[in-house]
Design a protein around this motif. Structure first.
Motif, mmCIF file in Angstrom:
data_model
loop_
_atom_site.group_PDB
_atom_site.id
_atom_site.type_symbol
_atom_site.label_atom_id
_atom_site.label_comp_id
_atom_site.label_asym_id
_atom_site.label_seq_id
_atom_site.Cartn_x
_atom_site.Cartn_y
_atom_site.Cartn_z
ATOM 1 N N TYR A 272 0.244 0.957 0.357
ATOM 2 C CA TYR A 272 1.599 1.227 -0.123
ATOM 3 C C TYR A 272 2.545 1.733 0.967
ATOM 4 O O TYR A 272 3.746 1.810 0.765
ATOM 5 C CB TYR A 272 1.559 2.260 -1.259
ATOM 6 N N TYR A 273 2.003 2.063 2.154
ATOM 7 C CA TYR A 273 2.827 2.616 3.229
ATOM 8 C C TYR A 273 3.837 1.596 3.736
ATOM 9 O O TYR A 273 3.504 0.439 3.991
ATOM 10 C CB TYR A 273 1.947 3.086 4.390
ATOM 11 N N ARG A 274 5.084 2.013 3.866
ATOM 12 C CA ARG A 274 6.139 1.200 4.476
ATOM 13 C C ARG A 274 6.733 2.003 5.625
ATOM 14 O O ARG A 274 7.238 3.110 5.397
ATOM 15 C CB ARG A 274 7.241 0.866 3.467
ATOM 16 N N PRO A 275 6.659 1.489 6.875
ATOM 17 C CA PRO A 275 7.199 2.253 8.009
ATOM 18 C C PRO A 275 8.684 2.526 7.815
ATOM 19 O O PRO A 275 9.431 1.662 7.362
ATOM 20 C CB PRO A 275 6.936 1.363 9.213
#
Length: 190
Positions: free
Chosen positions: A26-29
């Motif tokens: 789910y990580y979005r930079p």
């Protein structure tokens, strides 16, 4: 590899099968902030004007322009942009033509008294325009610097002056050790 709308496998189950944490999926930079993008543009412009500015000089310049930055932030931004200062590097590792090689006399030797073994080394000190060269003569037993000299050229004279001063003040050592040559010192300097 993970399908959000898989009919039988949940996203969590797919992540476990792939040995991936759900948070990684789910990580979005976030990307760089507007302030950092502005700083990167200023760094790029200044480096075009003064390509020899390193991290400290660039940070100092940005602080003088009114930006609250430290060296660590400027270093990170310059690395992120792949920027490195252009400066002349010293040319210190070329042996002279016909340079004689001497045997290594210190293998297995116990240094037990002053004037048994001296060493000499040259290093360079980067300055705003070029380099200064520092030679130091040191006694291995006492770890004392016996003599030193600075020069703005790599000529041999300043090294000879430092060695001559050390010999005049402390007498002759049995062995003189340098990176480039090893020699036994007798009644005269070799």
């Amino acid at each position: 590899m993970i399908e959000r709308d898989h009919p039988t496998l949940s996203v969590g189950r797919q992540c476990r099968l792939l040995s991936l944490s759900r948070s990684s999926f789910y990580y979005r930079p976030a990307g760089e902030t507007e302030l950092n993008l502005d700083l990167m543009r200023l760094i790029d412009e200044q480096l075009l004007e003064t390509p020899f500015y390193g991290v400290r000089q660039m940070a100092r310049h940005l602080r003088n322009e009114g930006h609250a930055v430290n060296d660590k932030r400027v270093r990170r931004l310059m690395r992120r942009m792949g920027l490195m200062p252009i400066y002349q590097k010293p040319n210190t590792s070329k042996p002279a033509k016909g340079h004689k090689r001497y045997p290594y006399l210190l293998r297995g030797l116990r240094v037990e008294r002053p004037n048994q073994v001296w060493c000499a080394d040259i290093t360079y000190l980067p300055m705003r325009r070029g380099f200064l060269y520092l030679v130091a003569i040191m006694d291995w037993h006492t770890r004392k610097v016996l003599a030193w000299r600075l020069s703005n050229t790599m000529e041999a004279e300043f090294c000879v002056e430092a060695l001559t001063e050390a010999i005049q003040r402390f007498g002759l050592p049995e062995i003189m050790n340098t990176d480039s040559q090893k020699m036994v010192v007798s009644s005269r300097v070799v």
